[in-house]
Design a protein around this motif. Structure first.
Motif, PDB file in Angstrom:
ATOM      1  N   ASP A 139      31.092  34.979  56.025  1.00  0.00           N
ATOM      2  CA  ASP A 139      30.499  34.228  54.918  1.00  0.00           C
ATOM      3  C   ASP A 139      30.575  32.716  55.120  1.00  0.00           C
ATOM      4  O   ASP A 139      31.122  31.985  54.303  1.00  0.00           O
ATOM      5  CB  ASP A 139      31.197  34.615  53.614  1.00  0.00           C
ATOM      6  N   ASN A 144      25.059  30.238  52.549  1.00  0.00           N
ATOM      7  CA  ASN A 144      26.288  30.076  51.781  1.00  0.00           C
ATOM      8  C   ASN A 144      27.341  29.502  52.724  1.00  0.00           C
ATOM      9  O   ASN A 144      28.086  30.239  53.362  1.00  0.00           O
ATOM     10  CB  ASN A 144      26.736  31.426  51.211  1.00  0.00           C
ATOM     11  N   ASN A 146      30.136  27.738  52.247  1.00  0.00           N
ATOM     12  CA  ASN A 146      31.540  27.750  51.842  1.00  0.00           C
ATOM     13  C   ASN A 146      32.312  26.573  52.434  1.00  0.00           C
ATOM     14  O   ASN A 146      33.462  26.708  52.877  1.00  0.00           O
ATOM     15  CB  ASN A 146      32.207  29.083  52.216  1.00  0.00           C
ATOM     16  N   ALA A 161      35.790  36.865  52.209  1.00  0.00           N
ATOM     17  CA  ALA A 161      35.018  37.870  52.945  1.00  0.00           C
ATOM     18  C   ALA A 161      35.552  38.099  54.350  1.00  0.00           C
ATOM     19  O   ALA A 161      34.978  38.881  55.113  1.00  0.00           O
ATOM     20  CB  ALA A 161      33.550  37.442  53.013  1.00  0.00           C
TER      21      ALA A 161
END
Length: 263
Positions: A139, A144, A146, A161
């Protein structure tokens, strides 16, 4: 269990501020009894305590490697929080999360990292990508990232994740030595040109004792599920990381191949 030389602070949640609905697990901004704001990750969310375990291990490994990550704390949630919340979905989540949760210090004013706007130093990009390969963190994609920009520096968030082997314990030994094929989707792949340098450096930093100390932070109650003991489950995390570290050339070569071929 190994003697743990690391510690996380523990806070008590005093005020639920607002949900962060862009997150699939519905984290929230909350205030604690130290008067700081936190992004609260709930044990009652979809992936349960496994996401919190991945968050804890990933975050503290990142910190040990010198990467920037908000402070992680254990956050106690009282059962009273679920009684007055008008939103039924949030009310159910709060009720299911009574007890010890995990939270990250809230970086007020931070903006989401945008790879179109911000260029990342190749060494830093390689460090983050290497860690995500070690952790099998799926992830950190352009959709995305992050990652946040805060005070002109790059901060890592949300490792929930990672370590996806723990959703199926049966074949963790095989998964520990697999290449991380999802690296082809990593948002920093195009900048990660220093993987060999990082591999040598990080392999020298991540010792068995460091891994044991970080895994030792996991609360007993988060591990006491299923048909094996908490200590046995803790040892699986340790051996998975040690095996993956010893076989790092497998995921480093996969990352270099993905970068060279674009697939």
């Amino acid at each position: 269990m190994a003697t743990n030389n690391l510690q996380l602070r523990t806070v008590n949640v005093t005020r639920y501020v607002t949900p962060l609905r862009e997150g699939g697990s519905l984290p929230a901004i909350a205030e604690a009894d130290d008067d700081f704001l936190y992004v609260l990750k709930f044990r009652g969310a979809g992936q349960g305590v496994k996401a919190l375990i991945a968050e804890l291990i990933g975050g503290e490994l990142a910190r040990a490697l010198g990467l920037k990550i908000p402070e992680l704390v254990f956050a106690n949630l009282d059962e009273a929080f679920g009684r007055t919340e008008p939103d039924e979905e949030i009310q159910d989540l709060l009720k299911a999360s009574v007890g010890q949760n995990l939270a990250l210090h809230y970086l007020s004013g931070a903006i989401t990292f945008d790879p179109v706007v911000t260029t990342i130093d190749p060494l830093l990009a390689s460090q983050i990508l290497w860690l995500d390969c070690l952790l099998t963190n799926v992830d950190r994609t352009p959709r995305n990232t992050n990652m946040l920009i805060w005070h002109k520096e790059l901060w890592l968030i949300d490792h929930g994740a990672a370590l996806y082997f723990h959703h199926s314990w049966d074949n963790w030994k095989e998964q520990a030595v697999r290449p991380f094929v999802q690296v082809k989707d990593h948002v920093l792949l195009k900048w990660a040109t220093e993987l060999d340098t990082v591999d040598a450096e990080f392999r020298s930093i991540i010792t068995e004792q460091l891994i044991r100390d970080i895994v030792g932070l996991i609360p007993e109650e988060w591990l006491s599920t299923g048909d094996i003991t908490a200590d046995e489950r803790r040892e699986v995390y340790i051996q998975f990381l040690l095996t993956r570290l010893a076989s790092s050339e497998i995921f480093v070569n996969e990352a270099k191949r993905a970068r060279e071929t674009g697939i």
